[in-house]
Scaffold this motif. Structure first.
Motif, short mmCIF file in Angstrom:
data_model
loop_
_atom_site.label_atom_id
_atom_site.label_comp_id
_atom_site.label_asym_id
_atom_site.label_seq_id
_atom_site.Cartn_x
_atom_site.Cartn_y
_atom_site.Cartn_z
N GLY A 125 0.78 -1.23 0.00
CA GLY A 125 0.00 0.00 0.00
C GLY A 125 0.82 1.28 0.00
N GLN A 126 2.03 1.22 -0.49
CA GLN A 126 2.90 2.40 -0.46
C GLN A 126 2.84 3.22 -1.76
OE1 GLN A 126 4.47 3.11 2.69
NE2 GLN A 126 2.81 1.62 2.88
N TRP A 127 2.17 2.67 -2.77
CA TRP A 127 2.00 3.43 -4.01
C TRP A 127 0.71 2.98 -4.70
CZ3 TRP A 127 6.36 0.25 -3.29
CH2 TRP A 127 6.31 -1.00 -3.90
N THR A 128 0.22 3.84 -5.60
CA THR A 128 -1.01 3.52 -6.32
C THR A 128 -0.66 2.81 -7.64
OG1 THR A 128 -0.97 5.60 -7.56
CG2 THR A 128 -2.10 5.62 -5.41
N LEU A 129 -1.70 2.23 -8.23
CA LEU A 129 -1.56 1.61 -9.55
C LEU A 129 -0.94 2.60 -10.54
CD1 LEU A 129 -2.53 -0.92 -11.29
CD2 LEU A 129 -4.54 0.46 -11.82
N ASP A 130 -1.42 3.85 -10.48
CA ASP A 130 -0.93 4.86 -11.43
C ASP A 130 0.53 5.22 -11.18
OD1 ASP A 130 -3.39 5.30 -12.95
OD2 ASP A 130 -4.18 6.05 -11.06
N GLU A 131 0.93 5.25 -9.91
CA GLU A 131 2.35 5.51 -9.62
C GLU A 131 3.21 4.36 -10.14
OE1 GLU A 131 1.50 6.48 -5.28
OE2 GLU A 131 3.29 7.70 -5.64
N GLY A 132 2.69 3.14 -10.02
CA GLY A 132 3.42 1.98 -10.53
C GLY A 132 3.62 2.06 -12.03
N ARG A 133 2.54 2.42 -12.73
CA ARG A 133 2.65 2.57 -14.19
C ARG A 133 3.63 3.68 -14.54
NH1 ARG A 133 -3.41 2.20 -15.24
NH2 ARG A 133 -3.63 -0.03 -15.52
N HIS A 134 3.48 4.80 -13.83
CA HIS A 134 4.32 5.95 -14.16
C HIS A 134 5.80 5.62 -13.94
CE1 HIS A 134 5.50 9.99 -14.94
NE2 HIS A 134 5.95 10.18 -13.72
N MET A 135 6.09 4.85 -12.91
CA MET A 135 7.50 4.52 -12.66
C MET A 135 8.09 3.71 -13.80
SD MET A 135 9.79 5.34 -10.60
CE MET A 135 9.72 5.56 -8.84
N ARG A 136 7.29 2.80 -14.37
CA ARG A 136 7.80 2.03 -15.53
C ARG A 136 7.99 2.94 -16.75
NH1 ARG A 136 4.71 -2.32 -13.07
NH2 ARG A 136 2.75 -1.86 -14.11
N GLU A 137 7.03 3.87 -16.91
CA GLU A 137 7.13 4.79 -18.05
C GLU A 137 8.33 5.73 -17.91
OE1 GLU A 137 3.44 6.81 -17.71
OE2 GLU A 137 2.28 5.05 -18.27
N SER A 138 8.75 5.97 -16.67
CA SER A 138 9.81 6.94 -16.42
C SER A 138 11.21 6.34 -16.58
CB SER A 138 9.68 7.52 -15.00
OG SER A 138 8.44 8.19 -14.89
N LEU A 139 11.29 5.05 -16.92
CA LEU A 139 12.59 4.49 -17.25
C LEU A 139 13.17 5.30 -18.41
CD1 LEU A 139 11.73 0.68 -17.09
CD2 LEU A 139 13.17 1.96 -15.50
N SER A 140 14.48 5.38 -18.48
CA SER A 140 15.07 6.09 -19.62
C SER A 140 14.67 5.35 -20.89
CB SER A 140 16.58 6.13 -19.49
OG SER A 140 17.12 4.84 -19.72
#
Lengths: 225, 206
Positions: free
Chosen positions: A45-60
Motif C-alpha cells: 500500500g505504499q504506491w497507487t496503480l498509477d504511480e506503478g505505471r508511471h514509474m515504468r514509463e519513467s525508465l530512460s
C-alpha cells in the motif's frame, strides 16, 4: 514532452509474432516471480496503480527499449521501493539488510489471503466528482497530448489521439484521474468516456475507410466541438 | 519531476545484470525485511498459471452464445454478469463486452502499457505486450490481423479498443455455423484466447 511508452501508431517495430495459445503463462520461471513480487509489494500500500505505471514509463528510453517486459516491471519496482523509502539504496546495492521494516509488517500479505485479495480488485469508479459535461452522441475534440496536466507528466491520452475530433459513445461514471493520482496529487475522480475516432481522423492513410479507434478518455482531456 | 533522474542514478541500476538474479536479489532483500513471504509469491504464480486464465472468458462466451438473455445482460453490464459466474477481480473491475457481428470486428490493445482483462483471460501473452502489437494495432489493424491469419472482408468495420483507462474489454466472437445444439462445455472448448482479444475467429475444428 513525450515518453517512450506512448507508442501507438509508431512505425518500425516489425511484424507481430503470434503464439496461437502455445506459449506458457510464464515463459521463464523468473517472469512469474517478477510479477508476483510486484503484486505482493503493491499490497504493502505504499504506491497507487498509477504511480506503478508511471514509474515504468519513467525508465530512460534506452532502458525501456532494451529491457524485456518483466525487466521493466523489476526496474520500476526497485525504483519505487527506494523512492518510497521501503528499502534504502544501500540495501538494494548490498542485497541484504539487518533491519526489518517494522512499520509495514502489519500490511504484509499472507499466502492464504492471496485468492481473496486478488478477487477483491481495486475499482477506480467513485461516487464523487464533477457532473458529466458530455452526452452520448456529442462530438468532442481532445486536447493536444503531451503530459501537460502535471509537471513531469503521466497521462492516458496517447499522442496519436491528441488534438483530434471524436464522438462520445459511452459514459462510465467518475473514475480516479491518473494524471494526478500518479503524482500523489489526489484521486480527483472525474467523468470517463469512451470516445470513437474515425481511423481517417487519426491517420492520413487508414487501413480501412470505415474503421474506428475507441479510447477511454477523462473529461479533462476533452473540449466541446 | 521526482521520477526523473539521470540514467545512472536510477536505483534499479545497482541490481545484478542477469534478470533471474535480479529477481532473486529483490526477493531475498524483501524477505529479510519481513515484507514478503515466498509462499505468497508461489500462491500468486499458481493463481495465474492454474486457476485464472482464458478458460474463464471461454465459459462466459459459451454461456452467452447459448442463452440470449445472458448475452443481453453481458452486453449491457459485463461486470455484474461476469460476477454471476464468479469472475471478478484485479485488472477486471470494470468490464465491457464488445460483440463481433457480420458487420463489425473488434480488436483490443493497450498502446500505453499492457492492460488486459485478467479475471477473464489471465496474464497477457508476449505478443500482446510487444512493441509491434502496441504500436501497430491502432494504425494498421488489418495488417496485424493478417499476421494472425485473419483476413477480413473490406466492407467489414474494424473497431480497435485502446484500453487507456481501467475499463477492460472482452471480445465476444461470432458463433460459428455447425455448432447448433452444442453444450456449453463443447462451445467453450473451441473459444480461443485470441478470439476474445480479437486476433482470431472461432472455427469448428475439422
Amino acid at each position: 514532452m513525450s515518453r517512450i511508452h506512448d507508442m501507438g501508431g509508431r512505425f518500425g517495430d516489425g511484424a507481430v509474432t503470434p503464439d496461437f495459445g502455445q506459449e506458457p503463462v510464464f515463459k521463464e520461471e523468473w517472469h512469474g516471480r517478477a510479477l508476483a513480487l510486484t503484486l505482493a509489494s503493491g499490497f504493502l500500500g505504499q504506491w497507487t496503480l498509477d504511480e506503478g505505471r508511471h514509474m515504468r514509463e519513467s525508465l530512460s528510453p534506452n532502458d525501456y527499449m532494451r529491457f524485456s517486459y518483466y525487466e521493466k516491471w523489476l526496474a520500476g519496482l526497485a525504483n519505487l521501493l527506494v523512492e518510497k523509502g521501503v528499502v534504502s539504496r544501500d540495501e538494494l546495492e548490498n542485497g541484504s539488510t539487518n533491519t526489518a521494516a517494522e512499520a509495514l509488517l502489519a500490511r504484509v500479505i499472507k499466502a492464504e489471503d492471496v485468492p481473496a485479495r486478488l478477487s477483491k480488485g481495486g475499482p477506480t469508479e467513485r461516487d464523487v466528482g464533477p457532473k458529466a459535461l458530455f452526452a452520448v452522441g456529442d462530438l468532442v475534440k481532445t486536447h493536444p497530448a503531451g503530459n501537460t496536466t502535471v509537471p513531469g507528466g503521466h497521462t492516458r491520452l496517447p499522442i496519436y489521439a491528441g488534438g483530434k475530433t471524436g464522438q462520445i459513445v459511452a459514459i462510465h461514471g467518475n473514475h480516479v484521474f491518473p494524471d494526478t493520482n500518479a503524482h500523489q496529487a489526489g484521486e480527483a475522480p472525474e467523468p470517463l468516456y469512451t470516445v470513437a475516432f474515425k481511423a481517417n481522423e487519426l491517420w492520413k492513410h487508414p487501413d480501412g475507410p470505415k474503421d474506428l479507434v475507441m479510447l477511454d478518455l477523462w473529461q479533462s482531456y476533452l473540449a466541446p466541438l | 519531476m521526482p521520477h526523473d533522474s539521470l540514467d545512472h542514478d536510477h536505483a534499479h541500476s545497482v541490481l545484478p545484470s542477469d534478470p533471474a538474479l535480479r529477481v532473486k536479489a529483490l526477493e531475498t532483500l524483501l524477505v529479510q525485511k519481513g515484507l514478503i513471504d515466498p509462499k505468497t509469491l508461489d500462491a500468486i504464480i499458481d493463481t495465474y498459471e492454474n486457476k485464472i486464465g482464458p478458460q474463464n472468458g471461454a465459459r462466459l462466451v459459451a454461456k452467452a452464445w447459448s442463452d440470449p438473455d445472458f448475452m443481453a445482460k453481458l452486453m449491457s453490464d459485463a461486470t455484474a454478469t461476469a460476477l454471476e459466474l464468479g469472475f471478478y477481480g484485479r485488472q477486471g473491475e470494470h468490464l465491457v463486452a464488445v460483440q463481433n457481428t457480420e458487420a463489425v470486428h473488434n480488436l483490443v490493445v493497450c498502446t500505453l502499457c499492457s492492460c488486459y482483462p485478467w479475471p477473464l483471460l489471465g496474464i497477457p501473452p508476449s505478443w500482446y505486450k510487444s512493441d509491434a502489437y502496441r504500436s501497430r494495432a491502432v494504425r494498421e489493424p488489418r495488417k496485424v490481423l493478417a499476421e494472425f491469419g485473419v483476413q477480413l472482408n473490406e466492407d467489414k468495420e474494424v473497431r480497435v479498443w485502446d484500453s487507456t483507462a481501467e475499463i477492460r474489454y472482452l471480445v465476444i466472437p461470432q458463433r460459428p455455423l455447425g455448432t447448433e445444439g452444442w453444450s456449453e462445455d463443447a462451445l467453450a472448448s473451441i473459444v480461443s484466447r485470441d478470439s476474445m482479444i480479437g486476433t482470431a475467429l472461432v472455427e469448428v475444428p475439422q
